[in-house]
Design a protein around this motif. Structure first.
Motif, PDB file in Angstrom:
ATOM      1  N   ASN A 204       0.823  -1.211   0.000  1.00  0.00           N
ATOM      2  CA  ASN A 204       0.000   0.000   0.000  1.00  0.00           C
ATOM      3  C   ASN A 204       0.859   1.264   0.000  1.00  0.00           C
ATOM      4  O   ASN A 204       0.601   2.216  -0.733  1.00  0.00           O
ATOM      5  N   LYS A 219      -7.884   6.130  -4.724  1.00  0.00           N
ATOM      6  CA  LYS A 219      -8.769   5.739  -3.626  1.00  0.00           C
ATOM      7  C   LYS A 219      -9.857   4.789  -4.101  1.00  0.00           C
ATOM      8  O   LYS A 219     -10.215   3.829  -3.415  1.00  0.00           O
ATOM      9  N   LYS A 222      -8.426   1.313  -4.533  1.00  0.00           N
ATOM     10  CA  LYS A 222      -8.195   0.695  -3.224  1.00  0.00           C
ATOM     11  C   LYS A 222      -9.513   0.230  -2.603  1.00  0.00           C
ATOM     12  O   LYS A 222      -9.585  -0.848  -2.002  1.00  0.00           O
ATOM     13  N   GLN A 223     -10.542   1.038  -2.754  1.00  0.00           N
ATOM     14  CA  GLN A 223     -11.857   0.673  -2.213  1.00  0.00           C
ATOM     15  C   GLN A 223     -12.411  -0.555  -2.925  1.00  0.00           C
ATOM     16  O   GLN A 223     -13.025  -1.428  -2.295  1.00  0.00           O
ATOM     17  N   GLU A 228      -8.205  -0.177   1.603  1.00  0.00           N
ATOM     18  CA  GLU A 228      -8.198   0.890   2.599  1.00  0.00           C
ATOM     19  C   GLU A 228      -8.506   0.335   3.977  1.00  0.00           C
ATOM     20  O   GLU A 228      -7.884   0.689   4.972  1.00  0.00           O
TER      21      GLU A 228
END
Length: 282
Positions: A204, A219, A222-223, A228
């Motif tokens: 990460n 983001k 990652k979601q 996250e």
């Protein structure tokens, strides 16, 4: 965008990467060499040469004891990340001498250049250190790795997670930065049950440092892979673990000090009583 504003973070990430993927590192760059058991001895090395402590910390190189083709060897890994070409042959030879003085075993020196420049000519891989009438000039030879010499499109196709991560630092001409990140997390998603927390956290932080896409899109990716939540969970776990270890060390020190003080006081009282009895009897 890529975050290279903090060189310490950059250094630490590369050291962490090689520490976490040591077997994969050697398998990729030196497939003809069979690597067996190994252990890192950089702390031992730095403590031995106190005068070089600051210099060595700045260079962040790793030293390992490792089995190579069944024989225990020494490996000095010098991590270089100059923004321009730089000849470090002399400095590397100095490190070789220190490793030899510490361990008295053969040394395999490797230099890793992680700068973003595309070189037209390679840097030297040898250092002239001695002369004899019979052999004339004698050279110390070392291996040079230039990450930018590899194509991101080739690395991302490799099975190794190390290679997929290096794709973000390689020559990404013709590659889609978003696709690289997506494929990294896709590979991680398939291995989630097999990856240790330390590796997941590294992945990460590595991708976050070397991504070349907008933060919002990053983001979203990652979601999509639930990274996250995993990162937050791991970070909290490591923080709690460090806190518990700190508490345990504090309690152990407190108990040790208390026992030592109690023993000292007991001995002092015993001696005082003995002396008092002796005087009374006399």
């Amino acid at each position: 965008m890529t975050n290279n504003s903090n060189p310490k973070t950059h250094d630490s990430l590369f050291k962490w990467l090689i520490s976490a993927f040591t077997q994969e590192f050697f398998a990729h760059y030196f497939p003809h060499v069979k690597i067996g058991k190994y252990r890192f001895i950089d702390k031992e090395f730095i403590s031995k040469y106190e005068a070089l402590k600051e210099s060595l910390k700045g260079d962040l190189f790793l030293i390992l004891e490792v089995e190579i083709n069944g024989v225990l060897q020494e490996v000095a890994i010098q991590i270089e990340h100059q923004s321009q070409r730089k000849d470090i042959a002399e400095r590397l030879f100095e490190y070789l001498c220190y490793v030899w003085l510490l361990k008295k075993k053969p040394v395999w020196s490797i230099v890793i250049y992680t700068d973003d420049a595309v070189w037209r000519k390679p840097v030297t891989d040898k250092f002239y250190y001695a002369f004899s009438a019979k052999q004339a000039q004698q050279y110390f030879h070392f291996d040079v790795i230039k990450i930018k010499n590899e194509k991101s499109s080739d690395l991302i196709k490799q099975h190794s997670l190390l290679c997929k991560l290096l794709a973000l630092k390689a020559n990404d001409t013709g590659s889609n930065p978003e696709t690289l990140i997506y494929e990294i997390y896709q590979a991680v998603d398939q291995l989630k049950g097999k990856l240790e927390d330390d590796r997941l956290l590294l992945i990460n932080q590595w991708v976050d440092s070397y991504k070349k896409i907008p933060v919002q899109r990053f983001k979203q990716i990652k979601q999509e892979f639930n990274m996250e939540y995993i990162e937050a969970t791991i970070t909290e776990h490591i923080r709690n673990q460090a806190f518990r270890e700190g508490e345990a060390k504090g309690e152990a020190r407190g108990e040790a000090r208390g026992e030592a003080r109690g023993e000292a006081r007991g001995e002092a009282r015993g001696e005082a009583r003995g002396e008092a009895r002796g005087e009374g009897q006399g």
